[in-house]
Design a protein around this motif. Structure first.
Motif, PDB file in Angstrom:
ATOM      1  N   PHE A 149       0.931  -1.255   0.088  1.00 32.75           N
ATOM      2  CA  PHE A 149       0.106   0.013  -0.082  1.00 32.75           C
ATOM      3  C   PHE A 149       1.016   1.191   0.077  1.00 32.75           C
ATOM      4  O   PHE A 149       1.804   1.361   0.768  1.00 32.75           O
ATOM      5  N   GLY A 150       0.637   2.169  -0.828  1.00 28.81           N
ATOM      6  CA  GLY A 150       1.254   3.585  -0.973  1.00 28.81           C
ATOM      7  C   GLY A 150       0.248   4.554  -0.082  1.00 28.81           C
ATOM      8  O   GLY A 150      -0.823   4.635  -0.557  1.00 28.81           O
ATOM      9  N   LEU A 151       0.831   5.121   0.925  1.00 27.87           N
ATOM     10  CA  LEU A 151       0.021   6.139   1.754  1.00 27.87           C
ATOM     11  C   LEU A 151       0.202   7.681   1.146  1.00 27.87           C
ATOM     12  O   LEU A 151       1.218   7.746   0.686  1.00 27.87           O
ATOM     13  N   SER A 152      -1.021   8.367   1.368  1.00 24.91           N
ATOM     14  CA  SER A 152      -0.870   9.736   0.775  1.00 24.91           C
ATOM     15  C   SER A 152      -2.016  10.406   1.615  1.00 24.91           C
ATOM     16  O   SER A 152      -3.122   9.873   2.170  1.00 24.91           O
ATOM     17  N   VAL A 153      -2.387  11.594   1.307  1.00 21.84           N
ATOM     18  CA  VAL A 153      -3.468  12.492   1.773  1.00 21.84           C
ATOM     19  C   VAL A 153      -3.842  13.324   0.887  1.00 21.84           C
ATOM     20  O   VAL A 153      -3.191  14.385   0.634  1.00 21.84           O
ATOM     21  N   CYS A 154      -5.058  13.471   0.333  1.00 22.04           N
ATOM     22  CA  CYS A 154      -5.662  14.589  -0.209  1.00 22.04           C
ATOM     23  C   CYS A 154      -4.827  15.362  -1.335  1.00 22.04           C
ATOM     24  O   CYS A 154      -4.645  14.828  -2.483  1.00 22.04           O
ATOM     25  N   TYR A 155      -4.450  16.644  -0.998  1.00 18.47           N
ATOM     26  CA  TYR A 155      -3.787  17.391  -2.169  1.00 18.47           C
ATOM     27  C   TYR A 155      -2.390  16.620  -2.582  1.00 18.47           C
ATOM     28  O   TYR A 155      -2.016  17.042  -3.560  1.00 18.47           O
ATOM     29  N   ASP A 156      -1.824  15.784  -1.825  1.00 25.03           N
ATOM     30  CA  ASP A 156      -0.834  14.909  -2.535  1.00 25.03           C
ATOM     31  C   ASP A 156      -1.384  14.434  -3.812  1.00 25.03           C
ATOM     32  O   ASP A 156      -0.406  14.233  -4.824  1.00 25.03           O
ATOM     33  N   ILE A 157      -2.427  14.423  -4.231  1.00 27.41           N
ATOM     34  CA  ILE A 157      -2.932  13.633  -5.554  1.00 27.41           C
ATOM     35  C   ILE A 157      -2.450  14.393  -6.688  1.00 27.41           C
ATOM     36  O   ILE A 157      -2.560  13.927  -7.811  1.00 27.41           O
ATOM     37  N   PHE A 159       0.524  15.641  -7.127  1.00 17.49           N
ATOM     38  CA  PHE A 159       1.816  15.618  -7.302  1.00 17.49           C
ATOM     39  C   PHE A 159       1.789  14.115  -7.891  1.00 17.49           C
ATOM     40  O   PHE A 159       2.393  12.975  -6.932  1.00 17.49           O
ATOM     41  N   PRO A 160       1.767  13.703  -9.063  1.00 21.34           N
ATOM     42  CA  PRO A 160       1.854  12.328  -9.639  1.00 21.34           C
ATOM     43  C   PRO A 160       3.126  11.810  -9.566  1.00 21.34           C
ATOM     44  O   PRO A 160       3.148  10.361  -9.517  1.00 21.34           O
ATOM     45  N   HIS A 161       4.157  12.227  -9.280  1.00 23.25           N
ATOM     46  CA  HIS A 161       5.679  11.480  -9.055  1.00 23.25           C
ATOM     47  C   HIS A 161       5.333  10.822  -7.932  1.00 23.25           C
ATOM     48  O   HIS A 161       6.333   9.824  -7.517  1.00 23.25           O
ATOM     49  N   LEU A 162       4.834  11.171  -6.914  1.00 19.06           N
ATOM     50  CA  LEU A 162       4.607  10.530  -5.505  1.00 19.06           C
ATOM     51  C   LEU A 162       4.132   9.039  -5.840  1.00 19.06           C
ATOM     52  O   LEU A 162       4.751   7.964  -5.403  1.00 19.06           O
ATOM     53  N   TYR A 163       2.955   9.208  -6.508  1.00 18.88           N
ATOM     54  CA  TYR A 163       2.487   7.761  -6.911  1.00 18.88           C
ATOM     55  C   TYR A 163       3.102   6.919  -7.852  1.00 18.88           C
ATOM     56  O   TYR A 163       3.398   5.673  -7.703  1.00 18.88           O
ATOM     57  N   ARG A 164       3.939   7.536  -8.834  1.00 17.51           N
ATOM     58  CA  ARG A 164       4.796   6.777  -9.554  1.00 17.51           C
ATOM     59  C   ARG A 164       5.930   6.185  -8.712  1.00 17.51           C
ATOM     60  O   ARG A 164       6.473   4.992  -8.969  1.00 17.51           O
ATOM     61  N   ASP A 165       6.525   6.823  -7.886  1.00 22.03           N
ATOM     62  CA  ASP A 165       7.601   6.217  -7.191  1.00 22.03           C
ATOM     63  C   ASP A 165       6.782   5.173  -6.176  1.00 22.03           C
ATOM     64  O   ASP A 165       7.621   4.276  -5.841  1.00 22.03           O
ATOM     65  N   TYR A 166       5.561   5.065  -5.634  1.00 24.98           N
ATOM     66  CA  TYR A 166       5.158   4.291  -5.073  1.00 24.98           C
ATOM     67  C   TYR A 166       4.948   2.999  -5.941  1.00 24.98           C
ATOM     68  O   TYR A 166       5.267   1.766  -5.470  1.00 24.98           O
ATOM     69  N   GLY A 170       6.453  -1.045  -5.865  1.00 23.05           N
ATOM     70  CA  GLY A 170       5.731  -2.030  -6.056  1.00 23.05           C
ATOM     71  C   GLY A 170       4.389  -1.960  -5.303  1.00 23.05           C
ATOM     72  O   GLY A 170       3.751  -2.999  -5.193  1.00 23.05           O
ATOM     73  N   ALA A 171       3.735  -0.685  -5.115  1.00 24.33           N
ATOM     74  CA  ALA A 171       2.534  -0.497  -4.625  1.00 24.33           C
ATOM     75  C   ALA A 171       1.415  -0.981  -5.738  1.00 24.33           C
ATOM     76  O   ALA A 171       1.632  -0.652  -6.791  1.00 24.33           O
ATOM     77  N   SER A 172       0.557  -1.867  -5.262  1.00 23.03           N
ATOM     78  CA  SER A 172      -0.705  -2.106  -5.897  1.00 23.03           C
ATOM     79  C   SER A 172      -1.799  -1.462  -5.435  1.00 23.03           C
ATOM     80  O   SER A 172      -2.857  -1.474  -6.090  1.00 23.03           O
ATOM     81  N   VAL A 173      -1.893  -0.822  -4.392  1.00 20.67           N
ATOM     82  CA  VAL A 173      -3.063   0.140  -3.893  1.00 20.67           C
ATOM     83  C   VAL A 173      -2.529   1.283  -3.509  1.00 20.67           C
ATOM     84  O   VAL A 173      -1.486   1.548  -2.804  1.00 20.67           O
ATOM     85  N   LEU A 174      -3.062   2.483  -3.744  1.00 22.33           N
ATOM     86  CA  LEU A 174      -2.741   4.036  -3.454  1.00 22.33           C
ATOM     87  C   LEU A 174      -3.882   4.374  -2.532  1.00 22.33           C
ATOM     88  O   LEU A 174      -5.039   4.469  -3.169  1.00 22.33           O
ATOM     89  N   VAL A 204      -7.040   2.695  -6.628  1.00 20.25           N
ATOM     90  CA  VAL A 204      -6.836   3.869  -5.639  1.00 20.25           C
ATOM     91  C   VAL A 204      -8.180   3.942  -4.971  1.00 20.25           C
ATOM     92  O   VAL A 204      -9.262   3.758  -5.361  1.00 20.25           O
ATOM     93  N   ILE A 205      -8.050   3.990  -3.503  1.00 22.09           N
ATOM     94  CA  ILE A 205      -9.008   3.966  -2.498  1.00 22.09           C
ATOM     95  C   ILE A 205      -9.051   5.340  -2.311  1.00 22.09           C
ATOM     96  O   ILE A 205      -8.026   5.937  -1.300  1.00 22.09           O
ATOM     97  N   ALA A 206     -10.042   6.044  -2.318  1.00 24.62           N
ATOM     98  CA  ALA A 206     -10.175   7.397  -1.826  1.00 24.62           C
ATOM     99  C   ALA A 206     -11.472   7.655  -1.066  1.00 24.62           C
ATOM    100  O   ALA A 206     -12.465   8.017  -1.380  1.00 24.62           O
TER     101      ALA A 206
END
Length: 272
Positions: A149-157, A159-166, A170-174, A204-206
């Motif tokens: 799982f890759g963890l984030s909060v709201c406004y992070d969404i 910034f696509p590089h964060l999720y690419r790094d996840y 190996g992250a399968s769930v954001l 993506v679980i939001a």
């Protein structure tokens, strides 16, 4: 993975939100959920910094975090707290912190919101999350029985590089718990979330806040679950409460095999 996702209209007191949490956790357990996902600021929505300062506590003393841990252990269920404001020693401002809690009630990981929404527009009152919060400095991925799982909060969404790094890690769930404003929610919310799912071949679980809060703010709602192909599996619209659905985790490998952008990435430089 059987997911229970909660859409809340959190109050400006811990006690009210703990009571809501207890009902949500009982319902999720009755439905056989493996994971309960909560929204940003699930434990406290209070834009009055002075008033909030009187009740925000260190993590070890926070009543909402304690309730999440107790309920995870009681029901043998994973809980993602979304986030709640907590205080660190020596800091006047809060941390917007989310926790992933295992079925024994242990905090496996925590994540402090990295990107804070600060904007100054002509003719408008400045909006500065950094007046209330200290930004986090670490991205956090967590191994689970269903993948990373890759963890984030709201406004992070945004910034696509964060999720690419996840995804590279190996992250399968954001996880993107949020309390989106009305205007940006209507125009950008679903598009941003679907883009992050498609780009990375990940779920993506939001979980989101929705409605009119006791502190006067309004939030967009529309908690979404999006599959690795970008299909919206669930939209809770404005409904407060819980939704439960099964996620086929093999869909991650199928999406990444069909669109192998992670494997096809190449290094490059920008010529000035």
């Amino acid at each position: 993975m059987k997911l229970a996702i909660a859409q809340m209209c959190s109050s400006n007191t811990h006690a009210a939100n703990v009571a809501t949490l207890e009902a949500l956790a009982a319902e999720a357990h009755a439905a056989g959920a493996d994971l309960l996902a909560l929204p940003e600021a699930a434990g406290l929505v209070n834009k009055d910094f002075v008033a909030a300062s009187q009740i925000v506590r260190p993590e070890a003393d926070d009543p909402f975090v304690a309730a999440c841990r107790a309920l995870a252990s009681q029901y043998g269920m994973w809980i993602h707290t979304g986030s709640t404001p907590i205080r660190l020693e020596g800091e006047e401002r809060f941390r917007n912190r989310g926790h992933l809690i295992d079925p024994q009630g242990k905090i496996l990981a925590h994540y402090d919101k990295i990107h804070l929404f600060d904007v100054d527009l002509p003719g408008e009152t400045p909006r500065r999350e950094s007046d209330r919060y200290v930004p986090g400095e670490e991205a956090v991925s967590v191994p689970t029985p269903w993948g990373v799982f890759g963890l984030s909060v709201c406004y992070d969404i945004r910034f696509p590089h964060l999720y690419r790094d996840y995804a590279r890690a190996g992250a399968s769930v954001l996880l993107v718990p949020s309390a989106f404003a009305l205007r940006t929610g209507e125009d950008h919310w679903e598009t941003l979330l679907r883009a992050r799912a498609i780009e990375n071949g990940a779920y993506v679980i939001a979980a989101a806040q929705a409605g009119h809060h006791d502190d006067g703010r309004q939030t967009w709602g529309h908690s979404l679950v999006i599959d690795p192909w970008g299909k919206v599996l669930l939209d809770m619209e404005k409904r407060i409460g819980l939704a439960v659905l099964e996620l086929d985790m093999t869909a991650v490998n199928r999406a990444r095999a069909s669109i192998p952008s992670l494997a096809n990435e190449r290094p490059y430089h920008i010529r000035a």
